[in-house]
Design an enzyme around this catalytic site. Structure first.
Site, PDB file in Angstrom:
ATOM      1  CB  CYS A  82       5.378  -5.918   1.802  1.00 61.61           C
ATOM      2  SG  CYS A  82       4.476  -5.903   0.269  1.00 61.61           S
ATOM      3  CG  HIS A 189       2.866  -7.782  -3.994  1.00 59.68           C
ATOM      4  ND1 HIS A 189       2.738  -6.554  -4.610  1.00 59.68           N
ATOM      5  CD2 HIS A 189       3.740  -7.594  -2.979  1.00 59.68           C
ATOM      6  CE1 HIS A 189       3.510  -5.676  -3.989  1.00 59.68           C
ATOM      7  NE2 HIS A 189       4.122  -6.268  -2.996  1.00 59.68           N
ATOM      8  CG  HIS A 337      10.429  -4.684  -4.504  1.00 62.21           C
ATOM      9  ND1 HIS A 337      10.906  -3.550  -5.118  1.00 62.21           N
ATOM     10  CD2 HIS A 337       9.247  -4.312  -3.923  1.00 62.21           C
ATOM     11  CE1 HIS A 337      10.064  -2.547  -4.912  1.00 62.21           C
ATOM     12  NE2 HIS A 337       9.052  -2.982  -4.193  1.00 62.21           N
TER      13      HIS A 337
END
Length: 408
Positions: A82, A189, A337
């Protein structure tokens, strides 16, 4: 800047835990979870903890876990690979249409998103017939996938080809943003989707089965690990590398489709510059630190080697940052992140209303219904405080604010 800008968390029989969390809340459960991980005998040097740290499954989100001779599948997690991709365009704010809802619809039509949870109907978050561009990318992934499914046939029953170039749900998003010079950026994302989730779960289960005899001695059963040289260790490394490759290509396909949708929505041609990279923030890879070769698992953390570009998104309605790494060795060259959650999705849905959501995202063209309340900015830490806490890890190059946000 002095490198002692982290707090030290120590416990008997545990590696030190270095936390870049000055001025940012850290829940006691997350601290306990970090110490559990630090007790594993194969931790190299210390754990590094980012300011967006919060409780996760098995291991804490926002942590950097360097290991020698072993790997913990649950620390890598199930959204393998991810991460984020961002592109700067030559467009300026004034080039965007006055009403952004058409642009949002164009993006929503270009990229499958969300998920339909019914057996009979097709999943709206997957392709019915994948477009040619998706199949071309899948062609580069298919041979290694076959080797993987020959050994682990259950992975054939996953959404793989049909999920390439699709967004998913939860905190995954596609955004059109403006930087401090009013330039238009596209940022998104997502990760390895259904197939990555299945790979993560298969190997987490295998690690727990392989350790059946010892699992009671672990601080948490989700810290079950594979030792280097064991039967499943190399298979897991191969599977993770494949899922990370899938995730990177997933973002590339979506980006190209979003840029095409953008070009149909604006009246002038534009150039793009891949200024900020395609970076993972849930992954594992071999790296050299303190003169040794180690496996670095970043669970909700981004690589921030000296000069390396990265992306730190805020929550929907907050700011996001394009950053440049400062190569801080103590953090294993890492940064946060994102902002990091301060409350669970369930708690956010109980506490906030659609009216709160509408207020918090007044300046953004996005969904404002009860289904996305768990993504409200107030469920996240203050991104400015998070950035201040890691000023020795990264420098800010651009500050972006969303004008369009597409959620799954």
């Amino acid at each position: 800047m002095a490198h002692n800008d982290y707090a030290l968390l120590t416990s008997q029989n545990a590696a030190p835990v270095k936390m870049w969390t000055h001025g940012v809340p850290v829940e006691p459960e997350a601290q306990q979870q970090l110490l559990n991980t630090a007790k594993m005998p194969f931790i190299f040097k210390h754990l590094a903890v980012m300011p967006d740290v919060h409780l996760g499954k098995g291991s804490t989100i926002g942590s950097v876990i360097p290991t020698k001779g072993a790997i913990i599948p649950a620390a890598v997690g199930v959204d393998i690979g991810c991460g984020m991709i961002a592109v700067r365009t030559s467009l300026l704010a004034g080039d965007l249409p006055d009403n952004l809802s058409g642009l949002r619809s164009a993006i929503e039509q270009a990229v499958p998103h969300g998920r339909t949870n019914t057996r009979s109907r097709r999943d709206k978050g997957a392709w019915d017939t994948p477009p040619e561009e998706v199949s071309t990318h899948w062609g580069t992934l298919a041979p290694r996938f076959k080797r993987l499914t020959d050994k682990y046939p259950s992975l054939l029953k996953t959404n793989n080809h049909q999920h390439l170039g699709t967004l998913g749900t939860g905190n995954h998003f596609i955004e059109v943003c403006l930087d401090e010079q009013q330039r238009v950026w596209v940022m998104l994302h997502s990760g390895s989707r259904g197939v990555g989730n299945a790979i993560g779960n298969v190997f987490i289960t295998l690690a727990q089965q392989d350790m059946q005899q010892h699992i009671a001695n672990l601080p948490d059963r989700n810290l079950a690990y594979f030792q280097e040289g064991s039967r499943h260790y190399n298979d897991y490394i191969d599977a993770v590398e494949w899922a990370q490759d899938f995730a990177r290509q997933n973002r590339e396909v979506m980006m190209s489709r979003v840029l095409a949708a953008l070009s149909r929505s604006v009246s002038k041609p534009f150039l793009t510059q891949q200024e900020a990279v395609n970076c993972h923030h849930n992954y594992v890879q071999k790296e050299r630190h303190f003169g040794e070769e180690v496996l670095v698992t970043r669970k909700g953390a981004v690589s921030a080697q000296k000069g390396q570009m990265g992306i730190i998104p805020g929550s929907m309605g907050a700011k996001s940052f394009i950053v440049r790494g400062l190569g801080n060795e103590e953090s294993f060259c890492s940064c946060s992140h994102g902002a990091g959650r301060t409350m669970s999705r369930t708690a956010a849905k109980k506490r906030f209303t659609v009216a709160d959501q509408i207020r918090a995202t007044a300046h953004v063209e996005c969904r404002k219904d009860s289904e996305v309340i768990d993504e409200i900015p107030m469920a996240y830490k203050d991104i400015d405080a998070v950035m201040a806490a890691q000023s020795s890890l990264v420098e800010i190059v651009h500050t972006l604010r969303q004008v369009v946000c597409v959620k799954g």
